[in-house]
Design a protein around this motif. Sequence first.
Motif, mmCIF file in Angstrom:
data_model
loop_
_atom_site.group_PDB
_atom_site.id
_atom_site.type_symbol
_atom_site.label_atom_id
_atom_site.label_comp_id
_atom_site.label_asym_id
_atom_site.label_seq_id
_atom_site.Cartn_x
_atom_site.Cartn_y
_atom_site.Cartn_z
ATOM 1 N N CYS A 126 -16.829 20.978 27.580
ATOM 2 C CA CYS A 126 -17.534 19.985 26.767
ATOM 3 C C CYS A 126 -18.853 19.622 27.446
ATOM 4 C CB CYS A 126 -16.646 18.746 26.635
ATOM 5 S SG CYS A 126 -17.248 17.523 25.496
ATOM 6 N N PRO A 127 -19.992 19.859 26.814
ATOM 7 C CA PRO A 127 -21.279 19.574 27.458
ATOM 8 C C PRO A 127 -21.558 18.077 27.539
ATOM 9 C CG PRO A 127 -21.636 20.231 25.196
ATOM 10 C CD PRO A 127 -20.161 20.408 25.446
ATOM 11 N N VAL A 128 -22.411 17.701 28.471
ATOM 12 C CA VAL A 128 -22.825 16.309 28.586
ATOM 13 C C VAL A 128 -23.911 16.021 27.553
ATOM 14 C CG1 VAL A 128 -23.727 14.512 30.113
ATOM 15 C CG2 VAL A 128 -22.351 16.378 31.068
ATOM 16 N N HIS A 129 -23.753 14.921 26.838
ATOM 17 C CA HIS A 129 -24.798 14.446 25.926
ATOM 18 C C HIS A 129 -25.650 13.431 26.688
ATOM 19 C CE1 HIS A 129 -23.500 16.157 22.051
ATOM 20 N NE2 HIS A 129 -22.266 15.949 22.470
ATOM 21 N N PHE A 130 -26.850 13.798 27.024
ATOM 22 C CA PHE A 130 -27.770 12.874 27.681
ATOM 23 C C PHE A 130 -28.627 12.182 26.627
ATOM 24 C CE2 PHE A 130 -27.119 16.169 30.990
ATOM 25 C CZ PHE A 130 -26.620 15.365 32.000
ATOM 26 N N ILE A 131 -28.554 10.862 26.598
ATOM 27 C CA ILE A 131 -29.412 10.081 25.707
ATOM 28 C C ILE A 131 -30.312 9.253 26.615
ATOM 29 C CG2 ILE A 131 -29.526 8.417 23.822
ATOM 30 C CD1 ILE A 131 -26.655 9.196 23.108
ATOM 31 N N ARG A 132 -31.534 9.665 26.703
ATOM 32 C CA ARG A 132 -32.465 9.105 27.688
ATOM 33 C C ARG A 132 -33.593 8.352 26.989
ATOM 34 N NH1 ARG A 132 -33.947 13.441 29.262
ATOM 35 N NH2 ARG A 132 -36.025 13.576 28.341
ATOM 36 N N ALA A 133 -33.820 7.144 27.445
ATOM 37 C CA ALA A 133 -34.955 6.372 26.945
ATOM 38 C C ALA A 133 -36.124 6.553 27.898
ATOM 39 C CB ALA A 133 -34.599 4.902 26.844
ATOM 40 N N SER A 134 -37.241 6.993 27.379
ATOM 41 C CA SER A 134 -38.448 7.077 28.197
ATOM 42 C C SER A 134 -39.137 5.718 28.200
ATOM 43 C CB SER A 134 -39.400 8.136 27.641
ATOM 44 O OG SER A 134 -39.910 7.716 26.384
ATOM 45 N N GLU A 135 -40.090 5.562 29.084
ATOM 46 C CA GLU A 135 -40.840 4.312 29.153
ATOM 47 C C GLU A 135 -41.590 4.054 27.847
ATOM 48 O OE1 GLU A 135 -42.114 0.757 31.004
ATOM 49 O OE2 GLU A 135 -40.512 2.179 31.488
ATOM 50 N N SER A 136 -42.064 5.110 27.211
ATOM 51 C CA SER A 136 -42.767 4.933 25.932
ATOM 52 C C SER A 136 -41.800 4.580 24.803
ATOM 53 C CB SER A 136 -43.543 6.204 25.575
ATOM 54 O OG SER A 136 -42.676 7.313 25.473
ATOM 55 N N ASP A 137 -40.547 5.094 24.892
ATOM 56 C CA ASP A 137 -39.528 4.736 23.904
ATOM 57 C C ASP A 137 -39.166 3.262 24.015
ATOM 58 O OD1 ASP A 137 -39.109 7.278 22.808
ATOM 59 O OD2 ASP A 137 -37.702 7.822 24.395
#
Length: 450
Positions: free
Chosen positions: A287-298
């Motif tokens: 099962c792959p990792v789901h990365f949900i990343r917030a950038s500084e601009s987000d």
Amino acid sequence: MSTYEVNFDGLVGLTHNYSGLATGNIAAAENALTESNPRQAALQGLEKMKRLADLGIRQGVLPPQDRPAVGPLRKLGFSGNDASVIRQAAAVAPGLLRACCSASSMWVANAATVSPSADTEDAKVHITPANLPSQFHRSIEAAATSVVLKRVFSDERFFEHHDPLPPNLYCADEGAANHMRLCSAHGEPGLEVFVFSRSTRRDAPQPLKFPARQSLDACEAISRLHKIKPERQLFVQQNPAAIDAGAFHNDVVAVSNCNVLLYHEAAFLDWRETEKAMVEAFNFSSCPVHFIRASESDFPLAEAVSTYLFNSQLISLPGGGMMILAPSECRNSDSARIFLERIASDASNPISRIEYVNLRQSMRNGGGPACLRLRVVLTEPQFDAVARDSRTILDQSLYGELKAWIEKHYRERISPGDLGDPALLRESRTALDELTHILSLGPIYDFQKV
């Protein structure tokens, strides 16, 4: 065999107040010495617990600690009966008294690190209470935390308890707030991710403004004690910039659940290397990792700290999929709300639902939904043992009793000057003595053993 992640939430204590004690906690500093509402705080926390229980998510309750903490005041030179000790401290050391009145044990994400039996070599759940040495008001919690956890998780067939690490900065341990777990499902073997902020052995940058609380040595010691296999552990460094921005624990900027990691790009020293290391270490899972990343601009880091978006609870729903339970401050922030809605509408990740919860009393002291819960993965027999040996699993009946107990015993208002009133200690102990009967815990407090 069925396996569940059970959220054990800390009941907010009767002395909940705003003393601004935690260095690096911006919300606590901003609201220092203002008036608090302990009754509202406790009811808000209880309503969050019931909300999750009503969704079919298994929910536990942990009791608050005895406050004001008279024992530490005696060790610091105050004498006489308990009322006299409190009056003396209020007169000559009000800051010390405020520390000994803190209700910070409500944030049980800092109570301990827990490794489920699927991850340990002896197939037991391993529990190590946090020593919390970096802040005085929290350093006095460890012994009582150990007593409570040993009582709730008492069946020696399933649970292995360890003493807190030695109380010094070399072994500084702040509990599950700096510990994450990646897995394909809660009952499957996982990757235990320990996030440290200071190390005596690595030439790594350190925060310049606020203290780094979690040591690498503590992370490694806990992994050894918990008998985690070397290939199932990962140590990563928190970004010093995040700490200086007010993310005093990793759970202010990152939260995981199963194979999903939701985080701000400023959470880790190098987010690209961290993602790469997690993918490589998680290679035992299909099962792959789901990365949900917030950038500084987000979503700016400052906004993440003020809204506690990443201190939301990320929860597996009984019918499948995941939801985010976010503090209501996120709903009131356009950038936070838009970011969360974008996550829920993205079919490439398992999160399909966003809900908001009012925890304003806790949030004003720097603690969101995730701070208030200790995550414990239990198999069906382990869960049954906890439910048998105490009454700490929330159901409708227990909810009703706890709500009535809060409404009966808690003050509506506490100002800094009220902490020197010896009546507050009597009120608190009367309530706690009644609570131990409600939760079927027996005499867990020192004052009950005299």
